[in-house]
Write an enzyme that holds these catalytic residues in place. Sequence first.
Site, short mmCIF file in Angstrom:
data_model
loop_
_atom_site.label_atom_id
_atom_site.label_comp_id
_atom_site.label_asym_id
_atom_site.label_seq_id
_atom_site.Cartn_x
_atom_site.Cartn_y
_atom_site.Cartn_z
N ARG A 276 0.81 -1.18 -0.07
CA ARG A 276 -0.07 0.15 0.00
C ARG A 276 0.91 1.04 0.09
NH1 ARG A 276 -3.10 0.03 5.20
NH2 ARG A 276 -1.03 -0.92 5.64
N LYS B 227 5.45 -10.77 10.01
CA LYS B 227 4.67 -11.00 9.06
C LYS B 227 4.92 -11.83 7.92
CE LYS B 227 3.06 -7.40 5.52
NZ LYS B 227 2.79 -6.17 5.12
N ARG C 88 2.92 0.43 21.22
CA ARG C 88 3.46 1.26 21.95
C ARG C 88 4.24 0.93 23.18
NH1 ARG C 88 1.23 5.17 26.01
NH2 ARG C 88 -0.75 4.00 25.84
C1 BT5 Z 1 1.02 -5.14 2.09
O1 BT5 Z 1 1.42 -3.92 1.83
O2 BT5 Z 1 1.22 -5.77 2.92
C2 BT5 Z 1 0.47 -5.66 0.78
C3 BT5 Z 1 1.24 -6.48 -0.11
C4 BT5 Z 1 0.37 -7.10 -1.17
C5 BT5 Z 1 1.14 -7.99 -2.12
C6 BT5 Z 1 0.62 -8.61 -3.35
S1 BT5 Z 1 1.67 -9.72 -4.30
C7 BT5 Z 1 0.22 -10.17 -5.26
C8 BT5 Z 1 -0.23 -8.70 -5.51
N1 BT5 Z 1 0.40 -7.75 -6.41
C9 BT5 Z 1 1.16 -6.81 -6.11
O3 BT5 Z 1 1.86 -6.22 -6.75
N2 BT5 Z 1 0.76 -6.53 -4.79
C10 BT5 Z 1 0.10 -7.92 -4.46
P1 BT5 Z 1 1.96 -2.78 3.11
O4 BT5 Z 1 1.01 -3.13 4.26
O5 BT5 Z 1 1.92 -1.47 2.70
O6 BT5 Z 1 3.09 -3.61 3.61
C11 BT5 Z 1 4.37 -3.49 2.85
C12 BT5 Z 1 5.53 -3.62 3.86
O7 BT5 Z 1 5.54 -5.02 4.05
C13 BT5 Z 1 6.93 -3.07 3.25
O8 BT5 Z 1 7.17 -1.75 3.39
C14 BT5 Z 1 7.85 -3.85 3.87
O9 BT5 Z 1 8.26 -3.45 5.35
C15 BT5 Z 1 7.00 -5.18 4.15
N3 BT5 Z 1 7.37 -6.36 3.11
C16 BT5 Z 1 7.72 -6.18 1.71
N4 BT5 Z 1 7.85 -7.55 1.33
C17 BT5 Z 1 7.67 -8.38 2.26
C18 BT5 Z 1 7.50 -9.66 2.31
N5 BT5 Z 1 7.85 -10.47 1.23
N6 BT5 Z 1 7.23 -10.47 3.39
C19 BT5 Z 1 6.84 -9.60 4.67
N7 BT5 Z 1 6.87 -8.40 4.62
C20 BT5 Z 1 7.22 -7.54 3.31
#
Ligand code: BT5
Length: 326
Positions: A124, A189, A324
């Site tokens: 996001r 996560k 927190r």
């Molecule tokens: C999410 O965003 O958690 C939503 C992720 C959705 C990914 C899927 S894959 C299929 C589809 N196609 C796409 O392009 N996207 C969707 P958010 O809450 O904004 O979290 C992002 C944050 O998660 C990053 O800033 C990292 O800190 C962490 N992150 C990134 N890659 C990760 C991973 N593989 N595993 C765990 N944490 C991760």
Amino acid sequence: MHETRLNLLKALACGAFISGTELGEICGVSRTAIAKHIEGLKELGINVYSVKGKGYKLSSPLSLLDKKDIFKNFDSLQHSLTPSLDLSVLTQIDSTNTYLKQHISQLKSGHSVIAESQTAGRGRHGRKWVSPFASSIYLSMYWRFGTGYQALSGLSLVIGLAVVDTLTQIGILNAQLKWPNDVYVNMQKIAGVLIEVEGAVGDAAHCIIGIGLNVQLPDDIDGIDQSYTDIQSQLGVPLVDRNKLTAILLNNMHRIIRTFEAEGLTPFIHRWESLNVFANKNVKLVTGNQSIEGICLGINTEGALRMQVNDLQQTFHGGEISVRAI
Ligand code: BT5
């Protein structure tokens, strides 16, 4: 991916040593060409190594996506209400969400796409989703909600429940949810949900529901700036069958989305709250340039976060929560 390279990867997926000559015979190319394609696999982030006299080997076995296998598994789960599967399986794409957005006019509601890797996986607010080859599930589903945009609050929460149900079915019994879109195991996560909506208010809402679920991430992964985990390390198994996993996840998504479409968030609230990773904890919610501290209570019927702030119960529709320190 180049066909020879894909065949080479399929041959190596079992994790055993295979000689260059044998690989050449399997793929119908010379040993020299095999050496070149091995370099190509390394560029994709796949760990292949070679030992003189033994040949090539992957650092660990891989479960590659196979459309027939996903369908076979899906059919064995299916009950009479579940529609037949409508799925595209891709090798590499920028983002499965973007792919569906670009093809939305040609798609039927329920169409899904899954890819082996993403070159521009998104979270996001422009954040990145780290998407190495054959290590995770990168899945997006298109769903057309006739009820329009307003009825969709809470969709990311119920999709989180579909992921938790999937993890439970494969033996991970302690998955939890973080409002509004994360799945955690042991406070790390394991999955994230990205929902994007196309369509005007009051009109039908065209939703792209994206899930990234870590299965077996490489050890030397870069770019995840928070604590994370994957299915393989939680289960302590050498290999996770990603085709079976995909079928279970798709089945759970279909089931939960159809209930959500008919009944909204209400039937899911109690279960979501029982899985809330921050339930009754002191948390900080950051929204815009505001930071609010309070106790995390749960969610309301619209999927908004309920917090107790200075003895008052308040609800919030957006923001990021964290524990927190007190
Ligand atoms: C999410 O965003 O958690 C939503 C992720 C959705 C990914 C899927 S894959 C299929 C589809 N196609 C796409 O392009 N996207 C969707 P958010 O809450 O904004 O979290 C992002 C944050 O998660 C990053 O800033 C990292 O800190 C962490 N992150 C990134 N890659 C990760 C991973 N593989 N595993 C765990 N944490 C991760």
